[in-house]
Design a protein around this motif. Structure first.
Motif, PDB file in Angstrom:
ATOM      1  N   ASP A 215       0.812  -1.216   0.000  1.00 49.74           N
ATOM      2  CA  ASP A 215       0.000   0.000   0.000  1.00 49.74           C
ATOM      3  C   ASP A 215       0.851   1.273   0.000  1.00 49.74           C
ATOM      4  N   LYS A 218       1.006   6.196   4.625  1.00 47.64           N
ATOM      5  CA  LYS A 218      -0.119   6.796   5.338  1.00 47.64           C
ATOM      6  C   LYS A 218       0.419   7.655   6.471  1.00 47.64           C
ATOM      7  N   ASP A 301     -11.667   5.679  -6.953  1.00 48.76           N
ATOM      8  CA  ASP A 301     -11.959   5.624  -5.520  1.00 48.76           C
ATOM      9  C   ASP A 301     -10.821   6.294  -4.751  1.00 48.76           C
ATOM     10  N   LYS A 303     -10.076   6.219  -1.758  1.00 51.82           N
ATOM     11  CA  LYS A 303      -9.565   5.376  -0.683  1.00 51.82           C
ATOM     12  C   LYS A 303      -8.812   4.148  -1.214  1.00 51.82           C
ATOM     13  N   VAL A 305      -6.044   1.616  -2.638  1.00 57.52           N
ATOM     14  CA  VAL A 305      -4.602   1.457  -2.409  1.00 57.52           C
ATOM     15  C   VAL A 305      -3.953   0.646  -3.530  1.00 57.52           C
ATOM     16  N   TYR A 402      -1.670   9.004  -5.504  1.00 61.09           N
ATOM     17  CA  TYR A 402      -2.707   8.503  -4.587  1.00 61.09           C
ATOM     18  C   TYR A 402      -3.170   9.610  -3.644  1.00 61.09           C
ATOM     19  N   ASP A 403      -2.242  10.438  -3.170  1.00 63.88           N
ATOM     20  CA  ASP A 403      -2.604  11.517  -2.239  1.00 63.88           C
ATOM     21  C   ASP A 403      -3.518  12.549  -2.894  1.00 63.88           C
TER      22      ASP A 403
END
Length: 435
Positions: A215, A218, A301, A303, A305, A402-403
């Protein structure tokens, strides 16, 4: 004379004087004064021909690398540095035991350890350093080592910011350092064979590559725990934010891998940790070592990963996707496909692999020998700083994608995002003052 020319000239003078020092001493500072031939043990190499190593970071990975380098007769470990007092003591005992086991040196007491890595770097008898600290320390320590005249082996991923990688590449060019990135899969037969297959055109035109690793990073969110004795926590955090302590990210023992890798303040998630291995293989087999993707499309999405897509200028699509076989890479071509990981190398049709297996692989030094031989011959390593930087950049770009959760355009030549101030601001981070 320009400042750059003076810097290079001064560093060369430093190297020359350091090597003269080594020729005129028996072993390392703090080791033997007189070293009889039999005391050096198996795999004898004259002291003046040995490469003296200092280790920076004596945790899990450092303790795994120590026996590897002790096994190389042309190298010897003479120093170490860590912010954990118990780990410094463990390292001293480990190296002494390794000398007894692997070189029949029963009473070796020549390893000195330091809290401050910069103190280790002042030693003129040390030729090179092995850096195995958490990712957030890599750039500072590597550049400091280069500027002190040392060659560098640095663990992967090289950095968790793009700007740090650019600075490391610049420092290698300025100092003429021999640099090896710890992406050792490139020195393994199985991955060398995969490279042969990709280069053979037997897969046809490679159109898509699936890379399965963990992933994205975070935010740090672990509960506060009591700080144990024997660690300088301020120095452990160093240029990163001063995090609260939790034993899972910095355990007092070296039995398991610590979890700092999951958190973006000090790592880049398992996406970066294993991505520096598997995206690295993808880039290598695609002949993209000196470049990178030009377009990044995150999953719908926010969220998610998995699912980020990265496109190269030639149209090849690379996707962070779980294809059901653990951490690995799948190359999909017009004439066939190839799956490669540490556990398997398979092609469809199987005849592709069978045909290529008939071709002899070139002689391959192991990853550590490759670096040591490059130091001796002043040649390029199999996984130099540019390679390590570009592979880390893929991971950093993916984390940024992703961020932000929106499409991005990347210019691999200028190493910046096109017309996107927010994304470009994420190429770097402000280091904390911690002295």
């Amino acid at each position: 004379m320009s400042k750059k020319a003076k810097l290079i000239e001064g560093q060369q003078e430093f190297r020359d004087s350091r090597r003269k020092f080594i020729r005129n001493t028996s072993l390392a500072v703090g080791a033997f004064t007189i070293v009889p031939r039999h005391v050096l043990g198996q795999g004898y190499t004259a002291p003046s021909d040995k490469i003296n190593l200092g280790f920076i970071g004596l945790g899990k990975q450092g303790s795994l690398l120590a026996p590897t380098f002790i096994s190389q007769a042309q190298a010897q470990i003479v120093a170490g540095s860590d912010v954990w007092t118990p780990k410094r003591k463990m390292f001293e005992r480990q190296v002494e035991k390794l000398y007894a086991q692997k070189r029949n040196v029963a009473a070796f007491k020549g390893v000195t350890t330091y809290l401050e890595y910069k103190e280790l770097l002042t030693r003129k008898d040390i030729d090179a350093v092995v850096i195995s600290t958490p990712d957030h320390w890599h750039a500072l320590q590597s550049i400091d080592a280069m500027r002190s005249g040392k060659d560098v082996y640095c663990e992967k991923p090289l950095t968790n910011t793009i700007t740090e990688g650019i600075e490391m590449v610049r420092a290698v060019k300025q100092t003429k350092c021999i640099f090896q990135t710890g992406s050792m899969q490139r020195s393994w037969d199985r991955f060398q064979r995969a490279k042969q297959i990709a280069a053979s055109d037997k897969l046809g035109e490679i159109k898509k590559v699936l890379v399965n690793v963990g992933d994205p990073g975070k935010k740090y969110d672990l509960p506060v725990q009591k700080l144990p004795k024997g660690i300088d926590w301020n120095k452990w955090c160093g240029p990163a934010p001063l995090l609260t302590y939790h034993k899972s990210i910095a355990p007092a023992h070296n039995k398991t891998y610590p979890d700092w890798r999951h958190f973006e303040e000090i790592g880049g998630g398992i996406l970066s940790d294993w991505g520096a291995h598997m995206f690295d293989i993808a880039q290598w087999c695609l002949n993209m070592d000196a470049t990178g993707p030009v377009k990044i499309i995150p999953p719908d999405d926010p969220k998610a990963v998995r699912g980020i897509k990265m496109y190269y200028a030639n149209g090849v699509e690379m996707v962070h996707e779980d294809f059901g076989r653990g951490w690995g890479v799948r190359f999909i071509g017009s004439e066939g496909s190839m799956d490669i990981s540490r556990e398997y190398l398979e092609t469809t049709p199987a005849t592709i692999l069978q045909d290529v297996e008939k071709i002899k692989l070139p002689k391959i030094e192991n990853h550590y020998q490759d670096w040591l031989m490059a130091i001796r011959n002043r040649t390029q390593t199999i996984c130099d700083v540019e390679v390590g930087h570009r592979s880390a950049t893929i991971c950093n770009i993916a984390n940024i994608g992703y961020d932000l959760g929106r499409p991005l355009e990347w210019d691999p030549k200028k190493e910046e995002f096109k017309s996107d101030e927010e994304a470009n601001a994420m190429k770097t981070r402000k280091n904390r003052k911690f002295e």
